[in-house]
Design a protein around this motif. Structure first.
Motif, PDB file in Angstrom:
ATOM      1  N   LEU A  17     -33.167   2.668 -24.854  1.00 22.87           N
ATOM      2  CA  LEU A  17     -33.583   2.074 -26.131  1.00 22.87           C
ATOM      3  C   LEU A  17     -33.362   3.033 -27.288  1.00 22.87           C
ATOM      4  O   LEU A  17     -32.879   2.640 -28.354  1.00 22.87           O
ATOM      5  N   ILE A  18     -33.687   4.302 -27.066  1.00 19.58           N
ATOM      6  CA  ILE A  18     -33.585   5.291 -28.140  1.00 19.58           C
ATOM      7  C   ILE A  18     -32.130   5.700 -28.379  1.00 19.58           C
ATOM      8  O   ILE A  18     -31.670   5.728 -29.528  1.00 19.58           O
ATOM      9  N   ILE A  23     -33.317   2.768 -31.332  1.00 15.54           N
ATOM     10  CA  ILE A  23     -34.701   2.397 -31.656  1.00 15.54           C
ATOM     11  C   ILE A  23     -35.459   3.702 -31.912  1.00 15.54           C
ATOM     12  O   ILE A  23     -35.375   4.622 -31.098  1.00 15.54           O
ATOM     13  N   PRO A  24     -36.201   3.810 -33.008  1.00 11.37           N
ATOM     14  CA  PRO A  24     -36.973   5.040 -33.248  1.00 11.37           C
ATOM     15  C   PRO A  24     -37.940   5.302 -32.090  1.00 11.37           C
ATOM     16  O   PRO A  24     -38.616   4.396 -31.608  1.00 11.37           O
ATOM     17  N   SER A  25     -38.006   6.546 -31.643  1.00 11.30           N
ATOM     18  CA  SER A  25     -38.805   6.886 -30.463  1.00 11.30           C
ATOM     19  C   SER A  25     -40.282   6.539 -30.625  1.00 11.30           C
ATOM     20  O   SER A  25     -40.946   6.186 -29.646  1.00 11.30           O
ATOM     21  N   ASP A  26     -40.812   6.579 -31.839  1.00 13.03           N
ATOM     22  CA  ASP A  26     -42.225   6.248 -32.030  1.00 13.03           C
ATOM     23  C   ASP A  26     -42.507   4.749 -31.862  1.00 13.03           C
ATOM     24  O   ASP A  26     -43.656   4.343 -31.707  1.00 13.03           O
ATOM     25  N   GLU A  27     -41.461   3.922 -31.843  1.00 12.42           N
ATOM     26  CA  GLU A  27     -41.634   2.480 -31.624  1.00 12.42           C
ATOM     27  C   GLU A  27     -41.548   2.107 -30.142  1.00 12.42           C
ATOM     28  O   GLU A  27     -41.914   0.993 -29.766  1.00 12.42           O
ATOM     29  N   VAL A  28     -41.064   3.009 -29.310  1.00  8.54           N
ATOM     30  CA  VAL A  28     -40.877   2.735 -27.886  1.00  8.54           C
ATOM     31  C   VAL A  28     -42.177   3.085 -27.159  1.00  8.54           C
ATOM     32  O   VAL A  28     -42.402   4.222 -26.743  1.00  8.54           O
ATOM     33  N   ARG A  29     -43.050   2.069 -27.036  1.00  9.49           N
ATOM     34  CA  ARG A  29     -44.350   2.226 -26.383  1.00  9.49           C
ATOM     35  C   ARG A  29     -44.526   1.126 -25.348  1.00  9.49           C
ATOM     36  O   ARG A  29     -43.965   0.034 -25.494  1.00  9.49           O
ATOM     37  N   ALA A  30     -45.303   1.414 -24.326  1.00 12.52           N
ATOM     38  CA  ALA A  30     -45.466   0.513 -23.178  1.00 12.52           C
ATOM     39  C   ALA A  30     -45.914  -0.895 -23.569  1.00 12.52           C
ATOM     40  O   ALA A  30     -45.453  -1.871 -22.985  1.00 12.52           O
TER      41      ALA A  30
END
Length: 83
Positions: A17-18, A23-30
């Motif tokens: 995703l990143i 995709i910004p890493s701070d948006e990639v959450r479970a």
């Protein structure tokens, strides 16, 4: 000689995703729905292909649209252990 542990499914999918989809890493959450991360149908198709290529697990496009990141990881992990 150093042996690194194999990457977890969560790490691999997050990295896709990143790195591949930017995709910004701070948006990639479970808890984030995949449809919020993969914002158009081409991204969904590309992600399904990428998961199959990298992890060897077939993921349906509809599943990607409906799952959270955590749901997707759990589903892929279950299919990998079924082999």
């Amino acid at each position: 000689m150093t042996t690194s542990a194999p990457e977890s499914v969560l790490d691999v999918i997050s990295e896709l995703l990143i790195e591949r989809f930017e995709i910004p890493s701070d948006e990639v959450r479970a808890e984030v729905p995949m449809r919020d991360l993969l914002t158009d149908s081409l991204m969904v198709v590309e992600m399904a292909i990428a998961v199959h290529e990298v992890l060897g697990v077939k993921v349906e496009e509809e599943e990607l649209r409906e799952a959270t990141l955590a749901d997707l990881v759990g589903s892929v992990e279950a299919r990998r252990t079924d082999r």
